[in-house]
Design a protein around this motif. Structure first.
Motif, PDB file in Angstrom:
ATOM      1  N   ASP A 161       0.848  -1.187   0.000  1.00  0.00           N
ATOM      2  CA  ASP A 161       0.000   0.000   0.000  1.00  0.00           C
ATOM      3  C   ASP A 161       0.890   1.245   0.000  1.00  0.00           C
ATOM      4  OD1 ASP A 161       0.974   0.010   2.561  1.00  0.00           O
ATOM      5  OD2 ASP A 161      -0.963   0.219   3.544  1.00  0.00           O
ATOM      6  N   ASP A 162       2.139   1.054  -0.409  1.00  0.00           N
ATOM      7  CA  ASP A 162       3.139   2.124  -0.469  1.00  0.00           C
ATOM      8  C   ASP A 162       3.855   2.060  -1.815  1.00  0.00           C
ATOM      9  OD1 ASP A 162       5.199   3.969  -0.104  1.00  0.00           O
ATOM     10  OD2 ASP A 162       6.259   2.758   1.392  1.00  0.00           O
ATOM     11  N   SER A 163       3.231   2.623  -2.836  1.00  0.00           N
ATOM     12  CA  SER A 163       3.813   2.526  -4.179  1.00  0.00           C
ATOM     13  C   SER A 163       5.170   3.209  -4.269  1.00  0.00           C
ATOM     14  CB  SER A 163       2.862   3.095  -5.232  1.00  0.00           C
ATOM     15  OG  SER A 163       2.611   4.472  -5.022  1.00  0.00           O
ATOM     16  N   LEU A 164       5.381   4.278  -3.509  1.00  0.00           N
ATOM     17  CA  LEU A 164       6.674   4.958  -3.540  1.00  0.00           C
ATOM     18  C   LEU A 164       7.771   4.044  -3.007  1.00  0.00           C
ATOM     19  CD1 LEU A 164       8.421   7.444  -4.049  1.00  0.00           C
ATOM     20  CD2 LEU A 164       7.745   8.282  -1.786  1.00  0.00           C
ATOM     21  N   GLY A 165       7.558   3.464  -1.843  1.00  0.00           N
ATOM     22  CA  GLY A 165       8.547   2.550  -1.278  1.00  0.00           C
ATOM     23  C   GLY A 165       8.756   1.326  -2.148  1.00  0.00           C
ATOM     24  N   PHE A 166       7.670   0.839  -2.728  1.00  0.00           N
ATOM     25  CA  PHE A 166       7.722  -0.323  -3.607  1.00  0.00           C
ATOM     26  C   PHE A 166       8.613  -0.031  -4.813  1.00  0.00           C
ATOM     27  CE2 PHE A 166       5.958  -3.179  -6.853  1.00  0.00           C
ATOM     28  CZ  PHE A 166       5.858  -4.368  -6.154  1.00  0.00           C
ATOM     29  N   CYS A 167       8.398   1.114  -5.455  1.00  0.00           N
ATOM     30  CA  CYS A 167       9.197   1.481  -6.632  1.00  0.00           C
ATOM     31  C   CYS A 167      10.661   1.704  -6.271  1.00  0.00           C
ATOM     32  CB  CYS A 167       8.618   2.726  -7.300  1.00  0.00           C
ATOM     33  SG  CYS A 167       7.057   2.433  -8.144  1.00  0.00           S
ATOM     34  N   LYS A 168      10.901   2.297  -5.107  1.00  0.00           N
ATOM     35  CA  LYS A 168      12.287   2.499  -4.662  1.00  0.00           C
ATOM     36  C   LYS A 168      12.990   1.161  -4.468  1.00  0.00           C
ATOM     37  CE  LYS A 168      11.912   6.924  -2.254  1.00  0.00           C
ATOM     38  NZ  LYS A 168      11.982   7.593  -0.932  1.00  0.00           N
ATOM     39  N   GLN A 169      12.291   0.208  -3.823  1.00  0.00           N
ATOM     40  CA  GLN A 169      12.896  -1.099  -3.570  1.00  0.00           C
ATOM     41  C   GLN A 169      13.126  -1.859  -4.866  1.00  0.00           C
ATOM     42  OE1 GLN A 169      13.748  -1.861  -0.246  1.00  0.00           O
ATOM     43  NE2 GLN A 169      15.076  -3.243  -1.396  1.00  0.00           N
ATOM     44  N   LEU A 170      12.155  -1.790  -5.784  1.00  0.00           N
ATOM     45  CA  LEU A 170      12.318  -2.431  -7.093  1.00  0.00           C
ATOM     46  C   LEU A 170      13.538  -1.869  -7.813  1.00  0.00           C
ATOM     47  CD1 LEU A 170      11.264  -4.284  -9.388  1.00  0.00           C
ATOM     48  CD2 LEU A 170       9.795  -2.385 -10.093  1.00  0.00           C
ATOM     49  N   LEU A 171      13.701  -0.557  -7.803  1.00  0.00           N
ATOM     50  CA  LEU A 171      14.847   0.082  -8.446  1.00  0.00           C
ATOM     51  C   LEU A 171      16.150  -0.338  -7.771  1.00  0.00           C
ATOM     52  CD1 LEU A 171      16.094   2.080 -10.448  1.00  0.00           C
ATOM     53  CD2 LEU A 171      15.586   3.904  -8.793  1.00  0.00           C
ATOM     54  N   GLN A 172      16.169  -0.311  -6.458  1.00  0.00           N
ATOM     55  CA  GLN A 172      17.381  -0.675  -5.728  1.00  0.00           C
ATOM     56  C   GLN A 172      17.785  -2.124  -5.984  1.00  0.00           C
ATOM     57  OE1 GLN A 172      17.325   0.293  -1.528  1.00  0.00           O
ATOM     58  NE2 GLN A 172      18.743  -1.351  -1.065  1.00  0.00           N
ATOM     59  N   ASP A 173      16.815  -3.018  -5.997  1.00  0.00           N
ATOM     60  CA  ASP A 173      17.111  -4.447  -6.121  1.00  0.00           C
ATOM     61  C   ASP A 173      17.360  -4.907  -7.551  1.00  0.00           C
ATOM     62  OD1 ASP A 173      16.704  -4.529  -3.382  1.00  0.00           O
ATOM     63  OD2 ASP A 173      14.754  -5.523  -3.515  1.00  0.00           O
ATOM     64  N   THR A 174      16.714  -4.264  -8.530  1.00  0.00           N
ATOM     65  CA  THR A 174      16.788  -4.755  -9.908  1.00  0.00           C
ATOM     66  C   THR A 174      17.377  -3.771 -10.902  1.00  0.00           C
ATOM     67  OG1 THR A 174      14.602  -3.942 -10.563  1.00  0.00           O
ATOM     68  CG2 THR A 174      14.703  -6.137  -9.521  1.00  0.00           C
ATOM     69  N   GLY A 175      17.415  -2.497 -10.554  1.00  0.00           N
ATOM     70  CA  GLY A 175      17.849  -1.475 -11.505  1.00  0.00           C
ATOM     71  C   GLY A 175      16.752  -1.066 -12.476  1.00  0.00           C
ATOM     72  N   VAL A 176      15.524  -1.568 -12.265  1.00  0.00           N
ATOM     73  CA  VAL A 176      14.397  -1.239 -13.138  1.00  0.00           C
ATOM     74  C   VAL A 176      13.615  -0.093 -12.502  1.00  0.00           C
ATOM     75  CG1 VAL A 176      12.252  -2.072 -14.173  1.00  0.00           C
ATOM     76  CG2 VAL A 176      14.241  -3.585 -14.036  1.00  0.00           C
ATOM     77  N   ALA A 177      13.495   0.999 -13.235  1.00  0.00           N
ATOM     78  CA  ALA A 177      12.777   2.175 -12.736  1.00  0.00           C
ATOM     79  C   ALA A 177      11.317   2.131 -13.159  1.00  0.00           C
ATOM     80  CB  ALA A 177      13.434   3.449 -13.259  1.00  0.00           C
TER      81      ALA A 177
END
Length: 108
Positions: free
Chosen positions: A45-61
């Motif tokens: 329920d936190d799209s901002l945190g979700f996107c940050k973690q996805l970027l950090q872990d995979t390099g996909v923005a």
């Protein structure tokens, strides 16, 4: 221009084929846009945190839905497909295992 449109069409198809396998089945049809609006509410329920973690872990923005919808955007992400096809293919390869882990952690 036609070449770009053909590339984006192909990229859209690749993402639309891959997203259900990642657990992202609720998406807005990307008619006329160069992005996909996907519901990740089963995972966060936190799209901002979700996107940050996805970027950090995979390099996909990706973009958090909260940037576009202050009411319900906390449960959505936006994925652009206005890039090269190899970039989309690479992003999909990176995201598949990441989303599998996210689904397992969320019990989804």
């Amino acid at each position: 221009l036609e070449g770009h449109l053909a590339t984006y069409r192909r990229n859209r198809e690749l993402l639309l084929e891959a997203l259900p396998a990642m657990g992202l089945e609720k998406i807005a049809p990307p008619d006329g846009a160069f992005y996909i609006w996907a519901d990740v509410g089963a995972l966060t329920d936190d799209s901002l945190g979700f996107c940050k973690q996805l970027l950090q872990d995979t390099g996909v923005a990706t973009a958090p839905g909260i940037d576009f919808d202050p009411v319900d955007g906390h449960r959505f992400i936006r994925m652009s497909f206005a890039v090269s096809t190899p970039e989309i293919e690479d992003a999909i390869r990176r995201m598949i295992p990441w989303f599998a882990t996210a689904r397992a952690a969320a019990g989804a």
